[in-house]
Design an enzyme around this catalytic site. Structure first.
Site, PDB file in Angstrom:
ATOM      1  N   SER A 138       0.705  -1.016  -0.086  1.00 32.65           N
ATOM      2  CA  SER A 138       0.044  -0.041   0.483  1.00 32.65           C
ATOM      3  C   SER A 138       1.088   0.988  -0.258  1.00 32.65           C
ATOM      4  O   SER A 138       1.632   1.263   0.867  1.00 32.65           O
ATOM      5  CB  SER A 138      -1.240  -0.217   1.381  1.00 32.65           C
ATOM      6  OG  SER A 138      -1.318   1.102   1.668  1.00 32.65           O
ATOM      7  N   LYS A 164      -0.337  -1.147  -4.643  1.00 33.11           N
ATOM      8  CA  LYS A 164      -1.894  -0.173  -4.210  1.00 33.11           C
ATOM      9  C   LYS A 164      -1.712   1.286  -3.979  1.00 33.11           C
ATOM     10  O   LYS A 164      -0.736   1.349  -3.095  1.00 33.11           O
ATOM     11  CB  LYS A 164      -2.763  -0.961  -3.508  1.00 33.11           C
ATOM     12  CG  LYS A 164      -3.556  -0.041  -2.428  1.00 33.11           C
ATOM     13  CD  LYS A 164      -4.871  -0.432  -1.317  1.00 33.11           C
ATOM     14  CE  LYS A 164      -4.829  -0.302   0.479  1.00 33.11           C
ATOM     15  NZ  LYS A 164      -5.868  -0.808   1.211  1.00 33.11           N
ATOM     16  N   LYS A 166      -3.317   5.400  -2.587  1.00 34.24           N
ATOM     17  CA  LYS A 166      -4.191   5.938  -1.633  1.00 34.24           C
ATOM     18  C   LYS A 166      -4.556   6.612  -3.006  1.00 34.24           C
ATOM     19  O   LYS A 166      -3.246   8.064  -3.185  1.00 34.24           O
ATOM     20  CB  LYS A 166      -3.704   6.577  -0.521  1.00 34.24           C
ATOM     21  CG  LYS A 166      -3.047   5.535   0.784  1.00 34.24           C
ATOM     22  CD  LYS A 166      -4.495   4.736   1.678  1.00 34.24           C
ATOM     23  CE  LYS A 166      -4.382   3.512   2.449  1.00 34.24           C
ATOM     24  NZ  LYS A 166      -5.290   3.007   3.023  1.00 34.24           N
ATOM     25  N   ASP A 192      -6.807   3.183  -3.197  1.00 33.43           N
ATOM     26  CA  ASP A 192      -7.647   3.474  -2.231  1.00 33.43           C
ATOM     27  C   ASP A 192      -8.185   4.645  -1.303  1.00 33.43           C
ATOM     28  O   ASP A 192      -7.193   4.866  -0.982  1.00 33.43           O
ATOM     29  CB  ASP A 192      -7.087   2.847  -0.841  1.00 33.43           C
ATOM     30  CG  ASP A 192      -8.099   2.460   0.678  1.00 33.43           C
ATOM     31  OD1 ASP A 192      -9.157   3.015  -0.033  1.00 33.43           O
ATOM     32  OD2 ASP A 192      -7.215   1.971   1.372  1.00 33.43           O
ATOM     33  N   ASN A 194      -9.582   5.702   1.136  1.00 26.97           N
ATOM     34  CA  ASN A 194     -10.751   5.836   2.263  1.00 26.97           C
ATOM     35  C   ASN A 194     -11.919   6.899   2.558  1.00 26.97           C
ATOM     36  O   ASN A 194     -11.721   7.598   3.213  1.00 26.97           O
ATOM     37  CB  ASN A 194      -9.064   6.196   3.450  1.00 26.97           C
ATOM     38  CG  ASN A 194      -8.448   5.087   3.377  1.00 26.97           C
ATOM     39  OD1 ASN A 194      -6.992   4.815   2.738  1.00 26.97           O
ATOM     40  ND2 ASN A 194      -9.255   3.868   4.459  1.00 26.97           N
ATOM     41  N   GLU A 217     -10.919   0.852  -3.660  1.00 26.06           N
ATOM     42  CA  GLU A 217     -11.198   0.642  -2.467  1.00 26.06           C
ATOM     43  C   GLU A 217     -12.553   1.679  -1.789  1.00 26.06           C
ATOM     44  O   GLU A 217     -12.024   3.096  -1.694  1.00 26.06           O
ATOM     45  CB  GLU A 217      -9.939   0.304  -1.534  1.00 26.06           C
ATOM     46  CG  GLU A 217     -10.071  -0.672  -0.038  1.00 26.06           C
ATOM     47  CD  GLU A 217      -8.778  -1.023   0.672  1.00 26.06           C
ATOM     48  OE1 GLU A 217      -7.920  -1.152  -0.354  1.00 26.06           O
ATOM     49  OE2 GLU A 217      -8.991  -0.995   1.898  1.00 26.06           O
ATOM     50  N   ASP A 242     -13.614  -1.115   2.709  1.00 26.34           N
ATOM     51  CA  ASP A 242     -13.136  -1.280   3.639  1.00 26.34           C
ATOM     52  C   ASP A 242     -13.800  -1.219   4.533  1.00 26.34           C
ATOM     53  O   ASP A 242     -14.736  -2.353   5.320  1.00 26.34           O
ATOM     54  CB  ASP A 242     -11.985  -0.788   3.318  1.00 26.34           C
ATOM     55  CG  ASP A 242     -10.890  -1.462   4.272  1.00 26.34           C
ATOM     56  OD1 ASP A 242     -10.923  -1.700   5.306  1.00 26.34           O
ATOM     57  OD2 ASP A 242      -9.542  -0.582   4.587  1.00 26.34           O
ATOM     58  N   LYS A 266     -10.563  -7.568   6.826  1.00 27.15           N
ATOM     59  CA  LYS A 266      -9.424  -7.139   8.230  1.00 27.15           C
ATOM     60  C   LYS A 266     -10.210  -7.628   9.001  1.00 27.15           C
ATOM     61  O   LYS A 266     -10.963  -6.750  10.198  1.00 27.15           O
ATOM     62  CB  LYS A 266      -9.461  -5.260   8.840  1.00 27.15           C
ATOM     63  CG  LYS A 266      -8.149  -4.628   6.915  1.00 27.15           C
ATOM     64  CD  LYS A 266      -8.636  -3.530   7.617  1.00 27.15           C
ATOM     65  CE  LYS A 266      -8.040  -2.973   6.020  1.00 27.15           C
ATOM     66  NZ  LYS A 266      -8.186  -1.196   6.440  1.00 27.15           N
ATOM     67  N   GLY A 294      -4.554  -4.939   5.719  1.00 31.35           N
ATOM     68  CA  GLY A 294      -3.692  -4.755   6.716  1.00 31.35           C
ATOM     69  C   GLY A 294      -3.952  -2.678   7.630  1.00 31.35           C
ATOM     70  O   GLY A 294      -4.537  -2.568   6.790  1.00 31.35           O
TER      71      GLY A 294
HETATM   72  O1  SMG Z   1      -0.800  -2.492   7.032  1.00 33.13           O
HETATM   73  O2  SMG Z   1      -0.057  -2.775   4.112  1.00 33.13           O
HETATM   74  C1  SMG Z   1      -0.854  -1.839   5.433  1.00 33.13           C
HETATM   75  C2  SMG Z   1      -1.337  -0.597   5.545  1.00 33.13           C
HETATM   76  C3  SMG Z   1      -2.648  -1.192   4.578  1.00 33.13           C
HETATM   77  O3  SMG Z   1      -3.479   0.690   3.506  1.00 33.13           O
HETATM   78  C4  SMG Z   1      -3.593   0.359   4.419  1.00 33.13           C
HETATM   79  N1  SMG Z   1      -4.469   0.360   5.277  1.00 33.13           N
HETATM   80  O4  SMG Z   1      -7.796   1.504   4.358  1.00 33.13           O
HETATM   81  O5  SMG Z   1      -6.931   0.096   3.706  1.00 33.13           O
HETATM   82  C5  SMG Z   1      -6.955   0.880   4.538  1.00 33.13           C
HETATM   83  C6  SMG Z   1      -5.594   1.413   5.042  1.00 33.13           C
HETATM   84  C7  SMG Z   1      -5.550   1.177   6.948  1.00 33.13           C
HETATM   85  C8  SMG Z   1      -5.189   1.935   7.667  1.00 33.13           C
HETATM   86  S1  SMG Z   1      -4.373   4.113   7.002  1.00 33.13           S
HETATM   87  C9  SMG Z   1      -3.745   4.645   8.394  1.00 33.13           C
HETATM   88 MG    MG Z   2      -8.552   1.001   3.010  1.00 29.57          MG
END
Ligand code: SMG
Ligand code: MG
Length: 382
Positions: A138, A164, A166, A192, A194, A217, A242, A266, A294
């Site tokens: 990510s 991936k 953001k 992603d 969020n 995502e 997610d 998750k 993750g």
């Molecule tokens: O653990 O590789 C990892 C992070 C993966 O992007 C990741 N997680 O929304 O999927 C998600 C984010 C949540 C944590 S962002 C601070």
């Molecule tokens: Mg996510």
């Protein structure tokens, strides 16, 4: 599953520096503040990771809230009540509304202790059928497109199986298109958001349709199930929820509504690894692919994630990177890439051990919560 009698729980808040800042649509972090729970039983000790963050930005949970809920509500429900079957932890704390990440940590600690007592691996117990899982990475929002290209190139050189990135308004179509043009059609690529968009952004998000993404995502808010279903009719890119998927029940609803075509699983977000397996089962029965998300886990949570990701329905690469993607020093031996894959631990329980010195070095707060008669911590580590 063998019942265990907890003698007490140790709680630690850790702060571990990140190798580089990690930026998402909701914020930027330079360190991982995270809680580890250690359950001490008659025959073993087990570890669980509480994936909350210091602020309630990804979800409503956060470190201080988790600390409070652990000490005032979860531990009292599990101490001095006789043997506890890890499979029944969720039911025992069901009257506490929400706080799924916090509950997941306690359940994992007891599950780990129970499995270690009977010498069985978590992966085997959950139903894993693979020895290795493909490793996706990510990539946070970067200061510039050049930084993004250099970072992704570096991850591809290391062998990561999937990228991936953001996204957020102002950092979405352009960086994604640049990656597709630079690295070609074979790159496994996904984005992603969020929860950074609204349904009125559908036209903008449609520009991603030409880029051959595996999925987008969580484009909309956590509680926008119906709006995600509407958005899905307007996009070709599969939607993967997610934040919205907080239980197997919601997963079933989202699938039925057409709100999600893929699911990010998750364990923390859904209240534990056992509920995560139920989501895997529901999705698989509907032909919906899942992958393991993750939360910048330490080696404890990463070990459990690798076990989960080895179940047969996890058909897409997860956010299970090598430890050094985030940490120069982890609290366990680091997970490393092996031809773009992570090895699933095979030892009893989580199959990894905490290094006491490294743990101590990153601990900022610690408590020992005993069952009656076990006031002295049997294995004081601080
Ligand atoms: O653990 O590789 C990892 C992070 C993966 O992007 C990741 N997680 O929304 O999927 C998600 C984010 C949540 C944590 S962002 C601070
Ligand atoms: Mg996510």
């Amino acid at each position: 599953m063998t019942s265990v009698t907890p003698r007490g729980f140790e709680t630690r808040v850790l702060r571990i520096p990140l190798v580089a800042p990690f930026e998402t649509s909701f914020g930027r972090q330079d360190e991982r503040e995270v809680i580890l729970v250690r359950a001490v039983t008659a025959g073993a000790e087990g570890w669980g990771e509480c994936v909350t963050m210091p602020m309630p930005l990804y979800s409503s949970e956060h470190t201080e809230g988790a600390w409070d809920v652990l000490h005032r509500f979860l531990y009292p429900a599990l101490l001095g009540v006789g043997p506890v079957n890890p499979r029944h932890v969720a039911a025992r704390v069901e009257h506490i509304v929400g706080h799924r990440m916090t509950k997941a940590a306690v359940e994992l600690a007891l599950l780990d202790a129970s499995l270690r007592e009977r010498d069985e691996s978590l992966a085997g117990y959950l139903g894993a059928d693979r020895t290795h899982v493909p490793s996706g990475v990510s990539v946070g929002i970067m200061p510039s497109l050049d930084d993004l290209l250099a970072t992704v190139q570096d991850y591809l050189d290391q062998g990561y199986a999937r990228i991936k990135i953001k996204i957020r308004p102002g950092w979405d179509v352009e960086p994604t298109r640049l990656l597709r043009r630079t690295f070609g059609d074979d790159l496994l690529l996904q984005v992603d958001a969020n929860a950074a968009y609204t349904l009125s952004d559908a036209r903008l998000l449609r520009q991603l349709d030409d880029l051959g993404l595996l999925l987008i995502e969580q484009p909309l808010a956590e509680d926008d199930l119906v709006q995600h279903a509407t958005l899905a009719t307007q996009l070709q890119t599969p939607i993967c929820l997610d934040e919205s998927i907080v239980s197997a029940k919601v997963a079933a609803d989202a699938i039925t509504l057409g709100a999600t075509q893929v699911i990010n699983v998750k364990a923390g977000r859904v209240g534990g690894y056992l509920e995560a397996v139920r989501i895997h089962d529901v999705a698989r029965a509907h032909g919906v692919p899942v992958w393991c998300g993750g939360m910048l886990e330490t080696g404890i949570g990463r070990a459990a994630n690798a076990a989960l990701a080895a179940l047969p329905g996890f058909t897409l690469p997860g956010d299970i990177s090598a430890s050094d993607r985030f940490y120069a020093q982890d609290v366990t031996d680091p997970f490393v890439l092996d031809e773009g894959r992570i090895a699933v631990p095979t030892g009893p329980g989580l199959g990894v051990d905490v290094n006491p010195e490294r743990l101590e070095a990153v601990t900022v707060r610690r408590s020992w919560t005993p069952a009656a008669g076990h006031e002295a911590d049997p294995v004081p580590t601080a």
